[in-house]
Write a protein that holds these residues in place. Structure first.
Motif, short mmCIF file in Angstrom:
data_model
loop_
_atom_site.label_atom_id
_atom_site.label_comp_id
_atom_site.label_asym_id
_atom_site.label_seq_id
_atom_site.Cartn_x
_atom_site.Cartn_y
_atom_site.Cartn_z
N MET A 1 0.84 -1.16 0.00
CA MET A 1 0.00 0.00 0.00
C MET A 1 0.90 1.24 0.00
SD MET A 1 -3.09 0.79 2.68
CE MET A 1 -3.48 -0.92 2.73
N LYS A 2 0.66 2.13 -0.93
CA LYS A 2 1.47 3.34 -1.05
C LYS A 2 0.91 4.44 -0.17
CE LYS A 2 4.04 2.05 -4.64
NZ LYS A 2 5.44 2.10 -4.73
N PHE A 3 1.80 5.26 0.36
CA PHE A 3 1.38 6.35 1.23
C PHE A 3 0.58 7.39 0.45
CE2 PHE A 3 1.94 10.26 3.67
CZ PHE A 3 1.47 9.82 4.90
N LYS A 4 0.91 7.58 -0.82
CA LYS A 4 0.16 8.55 -1.64
C LYS A 4 -1.30 8.14 -1.75
CE LYS A 4 2.87 8.20 -5.17
NZ LYS A 4 3.48 8.33 -6.50
N ASP A 5 -1.55 6.85 -1.87
CA ASP A 5 -2.93 6.37 -1.97
C ASP A 5 -3.67 6.53 -0.65
OD1 ASP A 5 -2.26 5.59 -4.56
OD2 ASP A 5 -1.74 3.55 -3.93
N ILE A 6 -2.97 6.34 0.43
CA ILE A 6 -3.58 6.45 1.76
C ILE A 6 -3.89 7.90 2.09
CG2 ILE A 6 -3.17 6.10 4.22
CD1 ILE A 6 -1.42 3.72 3.45
N ASN A 7 -3.00 8.79 1.73
CA ASN A 7 -3.09 10.18 2.15
C ASN A 7 -4.29 10.92 1.54
OD1 ASN A 7 -2.06 12.11 3.83
ND2 ASN A 7 -0.67 12.95 2.32
N VAL A 8 -4.82 10.45 0.43
CA VAL A 8 -5.94 11.14 -0.22
C VAL A 8 -7.30 10.68 0.30
CG1 VAL A 8 -4.63 11.62 -2.31
CG2 VAL A 8 -5.96 9.51 -2.14
N LYS A 9 -7.33 9.67 1.14
CA LYS A 9 -8.59 9.13 1.65
C LYS A 9 -9.10 9.98 2.81
CE LYS A 9 -7.73 4.54 0.01
NZ LYS A 9 -7.93 3.14 0.20
N PRO A 10 -10.42 10.02 3.00
CA PRO A 10 -10.98 10.78 4.13
C PRO A 10 -10.69 10.11 5.47
CG PRO A 10 -12.72 9.69 2.89
CD PRO A 10 -11.45 9.47 2.14
N VAL A 11 -10.84 10.88 6.53
CA VAL A 11 -10.51 10.42 7.88
C VAL A 11 -11.34 9.20 8.28
CG1 VAL A 11 -10.50 11.07 10.32
CG2 VAL A 11 -9.71 12.69 8.60
N ALA A 12 -12.62 9.22 7.98
CA ALA A 12 -13.49 8.10 8.37
C ALA A 12 -13.03 6.80 7.72
CB ALA A 12 -14.93 8.40 7.99
N GLU A 13 -12.63 6.88 6.47
CA GLU A 13 -12.16 5.69 5.77
C GLU A 13 -10.83 5.20 6.34
OE1 GLU A 13 -11.30 4.19 1.20
OE2 GLU A 13 -12.36 6.07 1.55
N LEU A 14 -9.98 6.13 6.73
CA LEU A 14 -8.70 5.75 7.33
C LEU A 14 -8.91 5.05 8.67
CD1 LEU A 14 -6.51 8.90 6.58
CD2 LEU A 14 -6.43 6.68 5.45
N GLU A 15 -9.84 5.55 9.46
CA GLU A 15 -10.13 4.91 10.74
C GLU A 15 -10.66 3.49 10.53
OE1 GLU A 15 -12.74 7.74 12.51
OE2 GLU A 15 -11.09 8.98 13.27
N GLN A 16 -11.48 3.32 9.51
CA GLN A 16 -12.00 1.98 9.20
C GLN A 16 -10.86 1.06 8.74
OE1 GLN A 16 -15.03 0.75 9.75
NE2 GLN A 16 -14.29 -1.22 9.05
N MET A 17 -9.94 1.62 7.96
CA MET A 17 -8.79 0.84 7.50
C MET A 17 -7.94 0.36 8.67
SD MET A 17 -7.43 2.80 4.09
CE MET A 17 -5.99 1.76 3.96
N VAL A 18 -7.75 1.23 9.66
CA VAL A 18 -6.95 0.85 10.83
C VAL A 18 -7.61 -0.33 11.55
CG1 VAL A 18 -6.19 1.59 13.12
CG2 VAL A 18 -5.89 3.10 11.18
N ASN A 19 -8.92 -0.25 11.73
CA ASN A 19 -9.63 -1.34 12.40
C ASN A 19 -9.52 -2.64 11.61
OD1 ASN A 19 -10.41 0.32 14.49
ND2 ASN A 19 -12.34 0.89 13.52
N ASP A 20 -9.68 -2.55 10.29
CA ASP A 20 -9.59 -3.75 9.46
C ASP A 20 -8.18 -4.35 9.49
OD1 ASP A 20 -12.23 -3.34 8.79
OD2 ASP A 20 -11.78 -2.44 6.84
N LEU A 21 -7.18 -3.48 9.42
CA LEU A 21 -5.80 -3.97 9.43
C LEU A 21 -5.43 -4.60 10.77
CD1 LEU A 21 -4.06 -1.09 7.46
CD2 LEU A 21 -4.27 -3.47 6.72
N LYS A 22 -5.93 -4.02 11.86
CA LYS A 22 -5.65 -4.61 13.17
C LYS A 22 -6.31 -5.97 13.31
CE LYS A 22 -4.61 -0.48 15.83
NZ LYS A 22 -4.94 0.34 17.00
N ALA A 23 -7.51 -6.12 12.76
CA ALA A 23 -8.18 -7.42 12.78
C ALA A 23 -7.40 -8.43 11.95
CB ALA A 23 -9.60 -7.29 12.27
N GLU A 24 -6.90 -7.99 10.80
CA GLU A 24 -6.10 -8.87 9.96
C GLU A 24 -4.81 -9.27 10.66
OE1 GLU A 24 -3.98 -8.91 5.55
OE2 GLU A 24 -5.25 -7.23 6.12
N LEU A 25 -4.19 -8.33 11.35
CA LEU A 25 -2.96 -8.63 12.08
C LEU A 25 -3.22 -9.65 13.18
CD1 LEU A 25 0.04 -8.01 12.53
CD2 LEU A 25 -0.67 -6.15 14.04
#
Length: 65
Positions: free
Chosen positions: A1-25
């Motif tokens: 996952m590239k930082f450029k792709d992450i940086n353009v996403k809204p805050v709500a989507e980023l928070e959801q991504m963190v939760n999903d990634l922690k579950a995957e971890l």
């Protein structure tokens, strides 16, 4: 996952991504401890992705203040 792709996403989507990634971890760590995980490098990749998303969230929060 590239930082450029992450940086353009809204805050709500980023928070959801963190939760999903922690579950995957969690799942990957569980599989690793039971010996079911063949590709152990995925743990490192997911940890790095979590760090990237948290960095982007921090930058967005700092910029909003």
């Amino acid at each position: 996952m590239k930082f450029k792709d992450i940086n353009v996403k809204p805050v709500a989507e980023l928070e959801q991504m963190v939760n999903d990634l922690k579950a995957e971890l969690f799942t990957l760590r569980f599989q690793n401890s039971t010996g079911q995980l063949d590709q152990t490098h995925k743990i490192k990749m997911v940890r790095q992705d979590i760090a990237k998303v948290l960095t982007a969230l921090s930058q967005k929060n700092r910029g909003a203040q």
